[in-house]
Design a protein around this motif. Sequence first.
Motif, mmCIF file in Angstrom:
data_model
loop_
_atom_site.group_PDB
_atom_site.id
_atom_site.type_symbol
_atom_site.label_atom_id
_atom_site.label_comp_id
_atom_site.label_asym_id
_atom_site.label_seq_id
_atom_site.Cartn_x
_atom_site.Cartn_y
_atom_site.Cartn_z
ATOM 1 N N PRO A 1 14.726 2.420 -3.551
ATOM 2 C CA PRO A 1 14.555 1.738 -2.250
ATOM 3 C C PRO A 1 14.354 2.706 -1.090
ATOM 4 C CG PRO A 1 16.338 0.732 -3.501
ATOM 5 C CD PRO A 1 15.949 1.974 -4.217
ATOM 6 N N GLU A 2 15.062 3.840 -1.098
ATOM 7 C CA GLU A 2 14.882 4.818 -0.027
ATOM 8 C C GLU A 2 13.472 5.398 -0.043
ATOM 9 O OE1 GLU A 2 19.459 6.566 0.333
ATOM 10 O OE2 GLU A 2 17.947 7.626 -0.861
ATOM 11 N N ILE A 3 12.953 5.670 -1.217
ATOM 12 C CA ILE A 3 11.604 6.239 -1.329
ATOM 13 C C ILE A 3 10.564 5.238 -0.847
ATOM 14 C CG2 ILE A 3 9.887 7.074 -2.969
ATOM 15 C CD1 ILE A 3 12.192 8.214 -4.626
ATOM 16 N N ALA A 4 10.705 3.971 -1.263
ATOM 17 C CA ALA A 4 9.743 2.950 -0.830
ATOM 18 C C ALA A 4 9.810 2.726 0.676
ATOM 19 C CB ALA A 4 10.013 1.637 -1.582
ATOM 20 N N ALA A 5 11.014 2.761 1.243
ATOM 21 C CA ALA A 5 11.138 2.572 2.690
ATOM 22 C C ALA A 5 10.525 3.727 3.458
ATOM 23 C CB ALA A 5 12.616 2.409 3.052
ATOM 24 N N ALA A 6 10.673 4.952 2.959
ATOM 25 C CA ALA A 6 10.082 6.102 3.640
ATOM 26 C C ALA A 6 8.564 6.041 3.641
ATOM 27 C CB ALA A 6 10.563 7.393 2.988
ATOM 28 N N LEU A 7 7.965 5.474 2.588
ATOM 29 C CA LEU A 7 6.513 5.370 2.501
ATOM 30 C C LEU A 7 5.988 4.074 3.115
ATOM 31 C CD1 LEU A 7 6.020 6.753 -1.112
ATOM 32 C CD2 LEU A 7 5.255 7.835 1.005
ATOM 33 N N GLY A 8 6.891 3.175 3.497
ATOM 34 C CA GLY A 8 6.465 1.929 4.121
ATOM 35 C C GLY A 8 5.730 1.007 3.174
ATOM 36 N N SER A 9 6.123 0.975 1.921
ATOM 37 C CA SER A 9 5.458 0.126 0.948
ATOM 38 C C SER A 9 6.508 -0.469 0.012
ATOM 39 C CB SER A 9 4.411 0.930 0.166
ATOM 40 O OG SER A 9 3.680 0.087 -0.697
ATOM 41 N N ASP B 1 -10.965 10.673 3.032
ATOM 42 C CA ASP B 1 -11.335 9.494 3.815
ATOM 43 C C ASP B 1 -11.705 8.338 2.902
ATOM 44 O OD1 ASP B 1 -10.906 10.851 6.173
ATOM 45 O OD2 ASP B 1 -13.001 11.550 6.298
ATOM 46 N N ARG B 2 -11.646 7.177 3.476
ATOM 47 C CA ARG B 2 -11.946 5.972 2.703
ATOM 48 C C ARG B 2 -13.425 5.940 2.364
ATOM 49 N NH1 ARG B 2 -10.207 -0.207 4.305
ATOM 50 N NH2 ARG B 2 -11.268 -1.243 2.550
ATOM 51 N N GLY B 3 -13.714 5.833 1.102
ATOM 52 C CA GLY B 3 -15.085 5.734 0.621
ATOM 53 C C GLY B 3 -15.166 4.590 -0.367
ATOM 54 N N THR B 4 -15.346 4.983 -1.614
ATOM 55 C CA THR B 4 -15.347 3.953 -2.641
ATOM 56 C C THR B 4 -13.942 3.423 -2.901
ATOM 57 O OG1 THR B 4 -15.159 5.666 -4.341
ATOM 58 C CG2 THR B 4 -17.380 4.940 -3.762
ATOM 59 N N GLU B 5 -12.921 4.247 -2.613
ATOM 60 C CA GLU B 5 -11.536 3.799 -2.798
ATOM 61 C C GLU B 5 -11.051 3.118 -1.525
ATOM 62 O OE1 GLU B 5 -12.340 7.151 -5.488
ATOM 63 O OE2 GLU B 5 -12.323 7.027 -3.293
ATOM 64 N N SER B 6 -10.338 2.044 -1.684
ATOM 65 C CA SER B 6 -9.813 1.282 -0.545
ATOM 66 C C SER B 6 -8.342 0.982 -0.786
ATOM 67 C CB SER B 6 -10.600 -0.017 -0.357
ATOM 68 O OG SER B 6 -10.536 -0.795 -1.553
ATOM 69 N N GLY B 7 -7.503 2.026 -0.724
ATOM 70 C CA GLY B 7 -6.069 1.851 -0.939
ATOM 71 C C GLY B 7 -5.486 3.056 -1.647
ATOM 72 N N VAL B 8 -4.169 3.168 -1.537
ATOM 73 C CA VAL B 8 -3.468 4.315 -2.108
ATOM 74 C C VAL B 8 -2.262 3.825 -2.899
ATOM 75 C CG1 VAL B 8 -2.004 6.297 -1.544
ATOM 76 C CG2 VAL B 8 -4.207 6.027 -0.422
ATOM 77 N N LEU B 9 -2.100 4.416 -4.065
ATOM 78 C CA LEU B 9 -0.899 4.240 -4.876
ATOM 79 C C LEU B 9 -0.189 5.592 -4.936
ATOM 80 C CD1 LEU B 9 0.925 2.620 -6.864
ATOM 81 C CD2 LEU B 9 -0.589 3.430 -8.699
ATOM 82 N N VAL B 10 1.037 5.662 -4.455
ATOM 83 C CA VAL B 10 1.793 6.915 -4.413
ATOM 84 C C VAL B 10 2.681 6.999 -5.639
ATOM 85 C CG1 VAL B 10 3.415 8.335 -3.109
ATOM 86 C CG2 VAL B 10 1.769 6.897 -1.895
ATOM 87 N N VAL B 11 2.546 8.086 -6.366
ATOM 88 C CA VAL B 11 3.365 8.339 -7.557
ATOM 89 C C VAL B 11 4.140 9.636 -7.305
ATOM 90 C CG1 VAL B 11 3.400 8.708 -10.041
ATOM 91 C CG2 VAL B 11 1.669 7.209 -9.024
ATOM 92 N N CYS C 1 -2.103 9.036 4.800
ATOM 93 C CA CYS C 1 -2.856 7.912 4.234
ATOM 94 C C CYS C 1 -3.409 7.012 5.340
ATOM 95 C CB CYS C 1 -1.967 7.098 3.298
ATOM 96 S SG CYS C 1 -1.438 7.999 1.824
ATOM 97 N N ALA C 2 -2.598 6.790 6.372
ATOM 98 C CA ALA C 2 -3.078 5.964 7.482
ATOM 99 C C ALA C 2 -4.218 6.651 8.226
ATOM 100 C CB ALA C 2 -1.919 5.660 8.432
ATOM 101 N N ASP C 3 -4.155 7.978 8.359
ATOM 102 C CA ASP C 3 -5.245 8.697 9.016
ATOM 103 C C ASP C 3 -6.539 8.587 8.230
ATOM 104 O OD1 ASP C 3 -3.538 9.442 11.035
ATOM 105 O OD2 ASP C 3 -3.080 11.414 10.187
ATOM 106 N N GLY C 4 -6.442 8.516 6.908
ATOM 107 C CA GLY C 4 -7.638 8.354 6.083
ATOM 108 C C GLY C 4 -8.069 6.923 5.934
ATOM 109 N N ASN C 5 -7.459 6.018 6.734
ATOM 110 C CA ASN C 5 -7.814 4.588 6.718
ATOM 111 C C ASN C 5 -7.519 3.962 5.356
ATOM 112 O OD1 ASN C 5 -8.630 2.227 7.903
ATOM 113 N ND2 ASN C 5 -10.828 2.566 7.552
ATOM 114 N N HIS C 6 -6.386 4.410 4.773
ATOM 115 C CA HIS C 6 -5.956 3.861 3.495
ATOM 116 C C HIS C 6 -4.652 3.106 3.675
ATOM 117 C CE1 HIS C 6 -8.918 5.834 0.947
ATOM 118 N NE2 HIS C 6 -8.714 6.960 1.622
ATOM 119 N N GLU C 7 -4.499 2.044 2.944
ATOM 120 C CA GLU C 7 -3.252 1.284 2.918
ATOM 121 C C GLU C 7 -2.471 1.658 1.663
ATOM 122 O OE1 GLU C 7 -1.671 -3.312 2.357
ATOM 123 O OE2 GLU C 7 -3.815 -2.846 2.358
#
Length: 465
Positions: free
Chosen positions: A260-268, A391-401, A419-425
């Motif tokens: 939970p702490e890790i998810a809260a720090a990443l806002g996801s 930057d956002r190109g063919t990919e539209s989103g980020v999964l953090v592992v 991730c937000a600077d690269g226009n990724h969610e």
Amino acid sequence: MSDDTIRLVTIGRMIRRRWRLLTILAVLGALVGYGTSLLLPPRYTTSASVLLPGAWEERELLTQAEIATSSVVVDRAAATLGWTGVSGSELRDRVSAKAADGNIIKISGTAETPERAQHLSDQVAQQFVTFAARLTGADTGAEASARPEDLRKMVVRTSRRITELADAADPGRTVESVQGRTELEKLRIALQEAMKKLDEANPVTNKSNMVVMGPAARPAGEAPPTRTQLIVAGALLFLLLAVIGHLTAARMSRRLRTEPEIAAALGSVLLGTVDVPGERPAHRPEGGGPRARIRRLLGLDVRWDLPTPHASGDEAGRQIRYRRVCARLRDRLPRPRRLLVVVPEGDEIARRAADQLAAESDGDSAPSSSGRGYPVLRVVGVSVSQPLVPDRGTESGVLVVLSAGSWTAAELTGIAEACADGNHEVVGVVVAGAVRARPKRSGGHPPDDATPALAVRGHATGGAV
């Protein structure tokens, strides 16, 4: 570990994973102890015993021990010894005295050589006996020692004269004669009591007849701390400081350890946890340069504060976890699309987990009949110190592992901002953990839980969930 209790198993794990560094620090401490022994000259200590005759109370013995180390006694000993460059004030730091059983005062002396230590103890003991005798007046010569005997003889003569005067007086015929005889008798009694008190005082006077019980023994070895003791103490001190430093650093660590702490720090949201079979050496990033080689040599590239990986299930069980994460990721997306899998650089466990997720997603990336297949994943590494996401190109989103217990909240917040600077969610977070892989079965029969895993595989491929 910041909120955990420090246990012996924690210290044992630290010693196992940091034994090279601890060994080097212990050797360095031993060298420091050896260098200290070279700066400190060897010291030798011996003792001389002084017997105090008579009955002594404990407080009186303590007083005599203080007198033995007084400045008067030590200064006289220094003057008698005549050592060049050694004053009485310096000798006072080398002399000590204590009261032992049996009315004995032990006087100890410390010097650079055994001979000097012996001479110092003997001389202080002799000066102590002489000074104590002068305090009680026991050394005033034959004339002073004859005075008590002369006093006794005078008392005897006076008593005889009193008897003669009493006999010469008119025995009881007049009042004056009776009073005179009474006064003479009182005088006789007073003289007898005085002599009795004088005889009782003789044992106290005899207390001053102290005796030095032979010369001090010549010391055969150095006084502590010896060179060996300094070497061992230096090694133990450096080792103890290293252990305390490791425990303090681990207890003050701000790395996030819970999902939970890790998810809260990443806002996801957390999509799940996956297992990665631990390999030896674990968490050893490859790198060149002298600093990297030194870190690998000392074992500093291995995290010691992480708990020992627990035993995992079989390969089929681990595959199920990966497929469940892919299924949750697919359900969160409105349609199949390409995603970036962001892995912090240096997190080898997370990197292997991300590669496995990408492989599972590629195995079922084609859309199903319902148009909802697994997303296509591309793994990229991001520096934690200076995070930069493409930057956002063919990919539209980020999964953090990432793995637990490796990164702080500030570092993960920096990744989320990149991730937000690269226009990724950030569509989800996956936490990877190292496990101990079980040895492969020797037989050819698959395990009992392999059939459900294959069924899940075929079910996912078909596209219906």
